[in-house]
Design a protein around this motif. Structure first.
Motif, PDB file in Angstrom:
ATOM      1  N   GLU A  97       0.826  -1.204   0.000  1.00  0.00           N
ATOM      2  CA  GLU A  97       0.000   0.000   0.000  1.00  0.00           C
ATOM      3  C   GLU A  97       0.862   1.257   0.000  1.00  0.00           C
ATOM      4  N   ASP A  98       1.939   1.247   0.750  1.00  0.00           N
ATOM      5  CA  ASP A  98       2.846   2.404   0.762  1.00  0.00           C
ATOM      6  C   ASP A  98       3.461   2.626  -0.616  1.00  0.00           C
ATOM      7  N   LEU A  99       3.803   1.537  -1.300  1.00  0.00           N
ATOM      8  CA  LEU A  99       4.377   1.653  -2.633  1.00  0.00           C
ATOM      9  C   LEU A  99       3.370   2.243  -3.611  1.00  0.00           C
ATOM     10  N   VAL A 100       2.129   1.778  -3.547  1.00  0.00           N
ATOM     11  CA  VAL A 100       1.095   2.300  -4.442  1.00  0.00           C
ATOM     12  C   VAL A 100       0.841   3.777  -4.166  1.00  0.00           C
ATOM     13  N   ARG A 101       0.770   4.172  -2.912  1.00  0.00           N
ATOM     14  CA  ARG A 101       0.504   5.572  -2.563  1.00  0.00           C
ATOM     15  C   ARG A 101       1.690   6.467  -2.925  1.00  0.00           C
ATOM     16  N   PRO A 109      -5.764   5.868   1.608  1.00  0.00           N
ATOM     17  CA  PRO A 109      -5.606   4.527   2.194  1.00  0.00           C
ATOM     18  C   PRO A 109      -6.778   3.621   1.848  1.00  0.00           C
ATOM     19  N   GLN A 110      -6.477   2.389   1.631  1.00  0.00           N
ATOM     20  CA  GLN A 110      -7.518   1.417   1.289  1.00  0.00           C
ATOM     21  C   GLN A 110      -8.377   1.105   2.514  1.00  0.00           C
ATOM     22  N   PRO A 111      -9.698   1.037   2.332  1.00  0.00           N
ATOM     23  CA  PRO A 111     -10.554   0.702   3.479  1.00  0.00           C
ATOM     24  C   PRO A 111     -10.367  -0.751   3.898  1.00  0.00           C
ATOM     25  N   ALA A 112     -10.630  -1.012   5.138  1.00  0.00           N
ATOM     26  CA  ALA A 112     -10.515  -2.383   5.643  1.00  0.00           C
ATOM     27  C   ALA A 112     -11.613  -3.260   5.042  1.00  0.00           C
ATOM     28  N   VAL A 113     -11.266  -4.491   4.763  1.00  0.00           N
ATOM     29  CA  VAL A 113     -12.237  -5.434   4.192  1.00  0.00           C
ATOM     30  C   VAL A 113     -13.181  -5.903   5.293  1.00  0.00           C
ATOM     31  N   THR A 114     -14.475  -5.812   4.999  1.00  0.00           N
ATOM     32  CA  THR A 114     -15.492  -6.204   5.973  1.00  0.00           C
ATOM     33  C   THR A 114     -16.373  -7.311   5.396  1.00  0.00           C
ATOM     34  N   PHE A 115     -17.328  -7.747   6.194  1.00  0.00           N
ATOM     35  CA  PHE A 115     -18.265  -8.783   5.746  1.00  0.00           C
ATOM     36  C   PHE A 115     -19.120  -8.264   4.600  1.00  0.00           C
ATOM     37  N   ASP A 116     -19.457  -6.991   4.611  1.00  0.00           N
ATOM     38  CA  ASP A 116     -20.257  -6.420   3.525  1.00  0.00           C
ATOM     39  C   ASP A 116     -19.510  -6.497   2.190  1.00  0.00           C
ATOM     40  N   HIS A 117     -18.174  -6.332   2.227  1.00  0.00           N
ATOM     41  CA  HIS A 117     -17.394  -6.459   0.997  1.00  0.00           C
ATOM     42  C   HIS A 117     -17.520  -7.876   0.424  1.00  0.00           C
ATOM     43  N   LEU A 118     -17.492  -8.871   1.270  1.00  0.00           N
ATOM     44  CA  LEU A 118     -17.603 -10.260   0.815  1.00  0.00           C
ATOM     45  C   LEU A 118     -18.961 -10.514   0.184  1.00  0.00           C
ATOM     46  N   VAL A 119     -20.021 -10.070   0.849  1.00  0.00           N
ATOM     47  CA  VAL A 119     -21.366 -10.272   0.302  1.00  0.00           C
ATOM     48  C   VAL A 119     -21.523  -9.534  -1.019  1.00  0.00           C
ATOM     49  N   ASN A 120     -21.015  -8.310  -1.098  1.00  0.00           N
ATOM     50  CA  ASN A 120     -21.133  -7.540  -2.324  1.00  0.00           C
ATOM     51  C   ASN A 120     -20.345  -8.188  -3.467  1.00  0.00           C
ATOM     52  N   GLN A 121     -19.191  -8.770  -3.160  1.00  0.00           N
ATOM     53  CA  GLN A 121     -18.397  -9.439  -4.187  1.00  0.00           C
ATOM     54  C   GLN A 121     -19.147 -10.629  -4.771  1.00  0.00           C
ATOM     55  N   LEU A 122     -19.756 -11.422  -3.916  1.00  0.00           N
ATOM     56  CA  LEU A 122     -20.522 -12.576  -4.386  1.00  0.00           C
ATOM     57  C   LEU A 122     -21.760 -12.130  -5.164  1.00  0.00           C
ATOM     58  N   TYR A 123     -22.382 -11.062  -4.718  1.00  0.00           N
ATOM     59  CA  TYR A 123     -23.572 -10.543  -5.407  1.00  0.00           C
ATOM     60  C   TYR A 123     -23.226 -10.083  -6.825  1.00  0.00           C
ATOM     61  N   VAL A 124     -22.168  -9.288  -6.956  1.00  0.00           N
ATOM     62  CA  VAL A 124     -21.768  -8.792  -8.271  1.00  0.00           C
ATOM     63  C   VAL A 124     -21.373  -9.945  -9.181  1.00  0.00           C
ATOM     64  N   SER A 125     -20.652 -10.922  -8.650  1.00  0.00           N
ATOM     65  CA  SER A 125     -20.229 -12.068  -9.469  1.00  0.00           C
ATOM     66  C   SER A 125     -21.435 -12.830 -10.001  1.00  0.00           C
ATOM     67  N   SER A 126     -22.421 -13.087  -9.147  1.00  0.00           N
ATOM     68  CA  SER A 126     -23.598 -13.844  -9.580  1.00  0.00           C
ATOM     69  C   SER A 126     -24.407 -13.076 -10.618  1.00  0.00           C
ATOM     70  N   MET A 127     -24.546 -11.766 -10.464  1.00  0.00           N
ATOM     71  CA  MET A 127     -25.330 -10.981 -11.422  1.00  0.00           C
ATOM     72  C   MET A 127     -24.619 -10.911 -12.773  1.00  0.00           C
ATOM     73  N   ILE A 128     -23.289 -10.776 -12.768  1.00  0.00           N
ATOM     74  CA  ILE A 128     -22.554 -10.777 -14.032  1.00  0.00           C
ATOM     75  C   ILE A 128     -22.682 -12.133 -14.711  1.00  0.00           C
ATOM     76  N   GLN A 129     -22.639 -13.210 -13.952  1.00  0.00           N
ATOM     77  CA  GLN A 129     -22.798 -14.547 -14.531  1.00  0.00           C
ATOM     78  C   GLN A 129     -24.187 -14.747 -15.118  1.00  0.00           C
ATOM     79  N   MET A 130     -25.176 -13.998 -14.630  1.00  0.00           N
ATOM     80  CA  MET A 130     -26.533 -14.092 -15.179  1.00  0.00           C
ATOM     81  C   MET A 130     -26.781 -13.057 -16.264  1.00  0.00           C
ATOM     82  N   GLY A 131     -25.731 -12.392 -16.744  1.00  0.00           N
ATOM     83  CA  GLY A 131     -25.855 -11.516 -17.897  1.00  0.00           C
ATOM     84  C   GLY A 131     -25.960 -10.045 -17.600  1.00  0.00           C
TER      85      GLY A 131
END
Length: 206
Positions: A97-101, A109-131
């Motif tokens: 992260e220091d190198l990128v900044r 700074p990158q936000p901390a990964v939370t449970f909502d990030h995981l659910v949102n990732q799975l949601y987006v993946s499933s919707m893209i797979q359905m077109g």
């Protein structure tokens, strides 16, 4: 002198015993019987074609697969090993992260990964797979089997985290799971309707 003949009694048992001893000495000892070979195991020929799998057979197969997977898994790390690895991972992520900044000062700074990030990732993946997300004028690319697996993963996540989520996390997960399942039902119904329609004949052959 008397003319009465004299008889001599001979014990034939003595001569018979001597004859038997001579015959035993002259007769060769019988050869030991040849060992009987053990019967070869009968090899079952592989059955051709589908075979009926009962519930007990399926359970035995699953149990065997689980035992095989457990045998292949390495031993679990100790608490100290996990702690050291987590510290090394955090330090490596911070250096990245220091190198990128440093190369992009405007990037915060990158936000901390939370449970909502995981659910949102799975949601987006499933919707893209359905077109979803296809460009206007382009035909959507649908991966219905991949979408089903992603939705099932969300179901596993909901089952395994039951009782360990906050009220907001559980509400978010249930709402997202309901939405993607409804989208899956609508899409599969559309696919079923299209498969039941008769093929359109080419022009000039109607």
């Amino acid at each position: 002198m008397s003319d009465t003949p004299k008889f001599e009694v001979i014990d034939r048992r003595k001569y018979k015993a001597e004859e038997e001893e001579r015959e035993a000495a002259q007769t060769p000892a019988p050869a030991p019987p040849a060992p009987v070979p053990a019967p070869e195991p009968v090899k079952e020929e592989p059955r051709v074609g589908p075979q009926l799998v009962t519930e007990s057979g399926r359970e035995d197969a699953l149990a065997g697969d689980e035992l095989e997977m457990e045998a292949e898994l390495p031993p679990a790390p100790t608490a100290e090993e996990s702690r050291q690895q987590k510290s090394a991972y955090d330090a490596s992520a911070q250096r990245l992260e220091d190198l990128v900044r440093a190369q992009n000062p405007a990037v915060g700074p990158q936000p901390a990964v939370t449970f909502d990030h995981l659910v949102n990732q799975l949601y987006v993946s499933s919707m893209i797979q359905m077109g979803a997300g296809a460009q206007e004028g382009q035909r959507p690319r649908v991966d219905i089997l991949g979408a089903r697996q992603t939705i099932d993963l969300m179901g596993v996540l909901a089952e395994k985290t039951r009782g360990n989520l906050t009220e907001a996390e559980d509400r978010t997960l249930q709402a997202v799971l309901y939405e993607v399942r409804m989208a899956f039902l609508e899409l599969t119904n559309m696919i079923s309707m299209q498969s039941m329609q008769p093929p359109v004949p080419p022009p000039g052959k109607r």
